[in-house]
Scaffold this motif. Structure first.
Motif, PDB file in Angstrom:
ATOM      1  N   ALA A 185       0.833  -1.205   0.000  1.00  0.00           N
ATOM      2  CA  ALA A 185       0.000   0.000   0.000  1.00  0.00           C
ATOM      3  C   ALA A 185       0.863   1.250   0.000  1.00  0.00           C
ATOM      4  O   ALA A 185       0.601   2.216  -0.719  1.00  0.00           O
ATOM      5  CB  ALA A 185      -0.916  -0.012   1.229  1.00  0.00           C
ATOM      6  N   PHE A 186       1.914   1.201   0.808  1.00  0.00           N
ATOM      7  CA  PHE A 186       2.820   2.342   0.891  1.00  0.00           C
ATOM      8  C   PHE A 186       3.515   2.567  -0.454  1.00  0.00           C
ATOM      9  O   PHE A 186       3.579   3.674  -0.975  1.00  0.00           O
ATOM     10  CB  PHE A 186       3.844   2.086   2.004  1.00  0.00           C
ATOM     11  N   VAL A 187       4.035   1.493  -1.014  1.00  0.00           N
ATOM     12  CA  VAL A 187       4.786   1.587  -2.271  1.00  0.00           C
ATOM     13  C   VAL A 187       3.895   2.132  -3.390  1.00  0.00           C
ATOM     14  O   VAL A 187       4.310   3.000  -4.166  1.00  0.00           O
ATOM     15  CB  VAL A 187       5.361   0.205  -2.646  1.00  0.00           C
ATOM     16  N   GLU A 188       2.670   1.631  -3.469  1.00  0.00           N
ATOM     17  CA  GLU A 188       1.795   2.075  -4.553  1.00  0.00           C
ATOM     18  C   GLU A 188       1.455   3.554  -4.466  1.00  0.00           C
ATOM     19  O   GLU A 188       1.279   4.229  -5.467  1.00  0.00           O
ATOM     20  CB  GLU A 188       0.505   1.238  -4.558  1.00  0.00           C
ATOM     21  N   ARG A 189       1.365   4.027  -3.249  1.00  0.00           N
ATOM     22  CA  ARG A 189       1.035   5.435  -3.047  1.00  0.00           C
ATOM     23  C   ARG A 189       2.120   6.354  -3.631  1.00  0.00           C
ATOM     24  O   ARG A 189       1.844   7.484  -4.020  1.00  0.00           O
ATOM     25  CB  ARG A 189       0.904   5.688  -1.541  1.00  0.00           C
ATOM     26  N   PHE A 190       3.343   5.866  -3.675  1.00  0.00           N
ATOM     27  CA  PHE A 190       4.461   6.698  -4.149  1.00  0.00           C
ATOM     28  C   PHE A 190       5.153   6.059  -5.359  1.00  0.00           C
ATOM     29  O   PHE A 190       6.373   6.023  -5.445  1.00  0.00           O
ATOM     30  CB  PHE A 190       5.467   6.933  -3.010  1.00  0.00           C
ATOM     31  N   GLU A 191       4.356   5.567  -6.273  1.00  0.00           N
ATOM     32  CA  GLU A 191       4.906   4.843  -7.421  1.00  0.00           C
ATOM     33  C   GLU A 191       5.949   5.674  -8.184  1.00  0.00           C
ATOM     34  O   GLU A 191       5.708   6.845  -8.507  1.00  0.00           O
ATOM     35  CB  GLU A 191       3.769   4.466  -8.381  1.00  0.00           C
ATOM     36  N   ASP A 192       7.073   5.062  -8.492  1.00  0.00           N
ATOM     37  CA  ASP A 192       8.171   5.714  -9.212  1.00  0.00           C
ATOM     38  C   ASP A 192       8.681   6.963  -8.488  1.00  0.00           C
ATOM     39  O   ASP A 192       9.297   7.835  -9.114  1.00  0.00           O
ATOM     40  CB  ASP A 192       7.756   6.096 -10.649  1.00  0.00           C
ATOM     41  N   ARG A 193       8.422   7.025  -7.199  1.00  0.00           N
ATOM     42  CA  ARG A 193       8.907   8.182  -6.438  1.00  0.00           C
ATOM     43  C   ARG A 193       9.665   7.771  -5.182  1.00  0.00           C
ATOM     44  O   ARG A 193       9.978   8.580  -4.336  1.00  0.00           O
ATOM     45  CB  ARG A 193       7.726   9.101  -6.072  1.00  0.00           C
ATOM     46  N   ILE A 194       9.931   6.462  -5.059  1.00  0.00           N
ATOM     47  CA  ILE A 194      10.779   5.980  -3.960  1.00  0.00           C
ATOM     48  C   ILE A 194      12.051   5.408  -4.581  1.00  0.00           C
ATOM     49  O   ILE A 194      11.995   4.463  -5.365  1.00  0.00           O
ATOM     50  CB  ILE A 194      10.100   4.870  -3.132  1.00  0.00           C
ATOM     51  N   ILE A 195      13.191   5.987  -4.226  1.00  0.00           N
ATOM     52  CA  ILE A 195      14.481   5.492  -4.726  1.00  0.00           C
ATOM     53  C   ILE A 195      15.205   4.782  -3.598  1.00  0.00           C
ATOM     54  O   ILE A 195      15.364   5.333  -2.512  1.00  0.00           O
ATOM     55  CB  ILE A 195      15.352   6.653  -5.260  1.00  0.00           C
ATOM     56  N   ASN A 196      15.660   3.575  -3.874  1.00  0.00           N
ATOM     57  CA  ASN A 196      16.386   2.783  -2.887  1.00  0.00           C
ATOM     58  C   ASN A 196      17.835   2.571  -3.349  1.00  0.00           C
ATOM     59  O   ASN A 196      18.126   2.618  -4.534  1.00  0.00           O
ATOM     60  CB  ASN A 196      15.712   1.401  -2.741  1.00  0.00           C
TER      61      ASN A 196
END
Lengths: 290, 290, 290, 290
Positions: A185-196
């Motif tokens: 849920a967290f990941v989908e909320r920030f799709e293509d906007r979380i860089i690891n």
């Protein structure tokens, strides 16, 4: 002609089915709107029936006033070519949150690059599941939030993190050695906007303890990979990778030490390119217009 | 003192449990036998109870006559320290067979390095499951043997290959993009004496079609790995690895083209170091005294 | 739409004073002539009053028949923007002559890349002031000419070489470790069409014996530089450079051996990019659209 | 056998004319003094009549008590082989002063590496001809001294600096982008103990403004060089060099930005190796036992 003012700069990112007349249409559109192309890159995935990608940086006098009309006019052109597109205004500086656990080296590198003026962003807060980095962060005038997190309290932790992301109106989340797994849920909320940053040369050593496993395998190079986070662990679109040479004398601790240097520069590059709108995601891969 | 004659050179490779007095014993032994140390490298895997590894290159007047006595005398010392050891005389030049399938680039690089005097070996024959490289090989005065091979006739093919290895009295087998899997019996017969080049950065992309899979994953670097062959596919001790940078514009064919350059230099380095007795295998890893 | 036929491909290279409307004009021109852009790169030396550079690769059905009209039409557009420009048709394959002295490694690398299909050219002849490479060259069906040359007979030698360049209708001259200095008259005749490899990291070690001088200085990296030849020795526009790591154990002969690998790949890259019309010379520097 | 205690470690550095029996003598000496070799490297500059160099790290129980006797005993052996030698005890941690001008990046990298435990030293003070870095330095508990310096007051400045070096009992001076030239008297006082970072790939671009000159020359790689300071400007023994790739789009400011990354890692490596006694100077070159 005076020096272009930064606020009058914008980047236009486009992807659409390839076909004749796209470059002509876009460049003529910009000309007619008195916009001057500063930098332009394009790529077609396949000469036949491929996808066309473009990044144009332009300058336009009085851009902020013209902005609404410019976008309205472009919408027509975009419809004609079935474009996915995005205007990214220099004026709308991106807001970045950095997530970190105990190891501070990636966080420090980002703060350093940011202080040197190499990252086009505002660092609005640092979030950590440990309190260790508080002093370092607050001494630079950046808010620090300690949100304890582990498997058992993941949802509570994420609820608090999402609240913070909203409060700070965050555009980009950087996981600078943040050692917690995020929920779908967290990941989908920030799709293509979380860089690891993953501390291995992916797809080698997906998952935990990559340096230990690299040591056991006896590799002669160790690497790091920066990628967008998706719900497949360490399987998201790769933005940047690099390596350093090691040899038989290097034990796990040495690999970690050497690896820190690679992690620092790989993550800093990936974040920089994202902030400059140089990265386009397509089919779990990236086009990076460097 | 005249210029050392090559025939009077030898390398001594040692591994044994670490403990006091090993270097003193070996260096004193060499002194007493009028041998002069030219190059020496050592490594201890762990300061407490580790394994001691050493490579010494020495020069000794009249070495070929003294050889038997030297080895007999050393056996006593070796017993005292429970050494595994090997004398490798410059005079006994190693005999190399190259196995190749269709892609000639690794074969060509080896022939090139050999002609330039950079490989301390005699290339005694080239074996291929295709006839393509015959002219290239024979034009250099090297015997070429076409031994058709595939899953169904693997054992026959290997019987013929073993016959050839014995006929040519081969010390080292180099798989220079030889695309057949070898049987356990074959591999065991030539333990730590078969060097392969795998066209990926191991342990990423073990097995078939690594460039296709690297393309699908969207990696930003491609690599090659040279390793000793064991009976675990692509899991043998790694001797050397290297990489080249690629980007989104590179399709599978480009990766292959760029990869050829990496494969060539990685294999050439691994073979060179093996021939100079710089590689020691221990616990499925290598110590490489460069 | 069928696969583009190679003969229907062309590259257009442009440089002109920067200003509004250039990209629009060129892309609209191509659209109106039914030409489809395959690859496009541009660069502006300075956002204010700079020079605009562009390389466009396009495909156009029936190109060879339309060619005259296309160029005539473009001349008008070019005049309006004060363009320097050049159409480079895939059909007009470039004709390359390689000059070599005694060291064959750069020559061999070029022949190798050419055989592998990586160089878009016809190698029409090899010229040498020594006879050593004759067999290697002729065995590949390439004419070899031995034109003895030294300081005293430079003009005679060059007269013969110019005659050969005209006979073979040569477009590009590659000095693949050709150890003779060319006269100003010769260089001017082939401006921006002679590529040299210098065995150092220019501007370090201009002139003779760079490896000897690198050894004496105790450098930790050695390099090679490929550049267009001008009448200032080793001062021409640099196309490509690269380095390899060395250490205190490497004597002059080792530097030469390691350097050969760098020279090979640096020269091969520079020649490849020139042949693909990726290099534009401006003010003794190069723009390289990779 | 318990874990070796750090205080019981020592490094012995030796150089002497090559000849038979040196390794045997040293290793037997250590054995007889109950010292256990942990790491050993050697190099002979030439197999005939060359110079022999050795670095041995050993562990010895009760080292600090035995130290005087050990050195007295070794003096005899050293005399026999005409050795230059030095015992460097882990217990006598080296005292480092960092000199800096305005650019803080090299200083910051050193502080960072030091905090991470990667530099075996005490940083006893930072000296600067500007006051800019005071806060950064003092926040880490390191004394900061502002000693204004320029051509006209060089001698006064150096008098004060020498006073500080004595007060702090400094072993190593690191010029971390210190932009003042030192007088011969100053340099001689700290022979082989002043490490500088020069922002070019020496011997290219000796002296001022190397990035500007690199830009003007159109190089495709920029470099940095760390060396011991001698009285020939930028001509001292090179310890380490490295490079980064640049292209035609990089203006002087970009070169400086990219260059900072190279300078940081090159200087950090050189300082680290010096502190670990891995560097021996001979004839204006270095042997680096990595």
């Amino acid at each position: 002609m005076t020096k272009p003012i930064k606020d009058e700069r914008c980047r236009l990112l486009v992807q659409c089915p390839d076909g004749p007349g796209i470059v002509s249409a876009i460049s003529t559109f910009l000309l007619e709107h008195n916009a001057n192309i500063i930098e332009s890159s394009q790529y077609t995935s396949d000469p036949d029936y491929g996808t066309f990608f473009m990044r144009i940086e332009f300058h336009c006098k009085g851009l902020l006033e013209k902005r609404t009309k410019l976008e309205a006019d472009f919408a027509e052109l975009a419809a004609k070519f079935s474009m996915d597109y995005r205007f990214s205004y220099h004026h709308d500086i991106k807001r970045t949150a950095i997530f970190v656990s105990k190891d501070p080296h990636c966080l420090m590198e980002l703060l350093w690059e940011w202080q040197s003026g190499d990252l086009e962003t505002e660092i609005v807060c640092v979030i950590s599941n440990h309190d260790d980095a508080r002093e370092l962060v607050e001494s630079q005038g950046i808010p620090f939030h300690h949100t304890p997190a582990n498997k058992d309290i993941r949802e509570q932790a994420e609820a608090e993190q999402i609240r913070l992301m909203e409060e700070y109106n965050v555009d980009l989340l950087v996981l600078a050695r943040y050692m917690q797994i995020l929920t779908p849920a967290f990941v989908e909320r920030f799709e293509d906007r979380i860089i690891n940053i993953h501390h291995s040369f992916l797809p080698a050593f997906v998952g935990a303890k990559p340096y230990e496993r690299a040591y056991d395998r006896g590799v002669k190079l160790i690497g790091a990979t920066s990628h967008y986070v998706t719900n497949e662990l360490d399987e998201g679109p790769i933005i940047e990778q690099d390596i350093e040479r090691v040899d038989h004398r290097d034990h796990v601790d040495d690999l970690k030490k050497i690896g820190r240097k690679v992690e620092r520069r790989v993550l800093a590059n990936a974040v920089k390119w994202h902030l400059e709108d140089r990265v386009i995601v397509k089919d779990n891969k990236t086009i990076v217009f460097r």
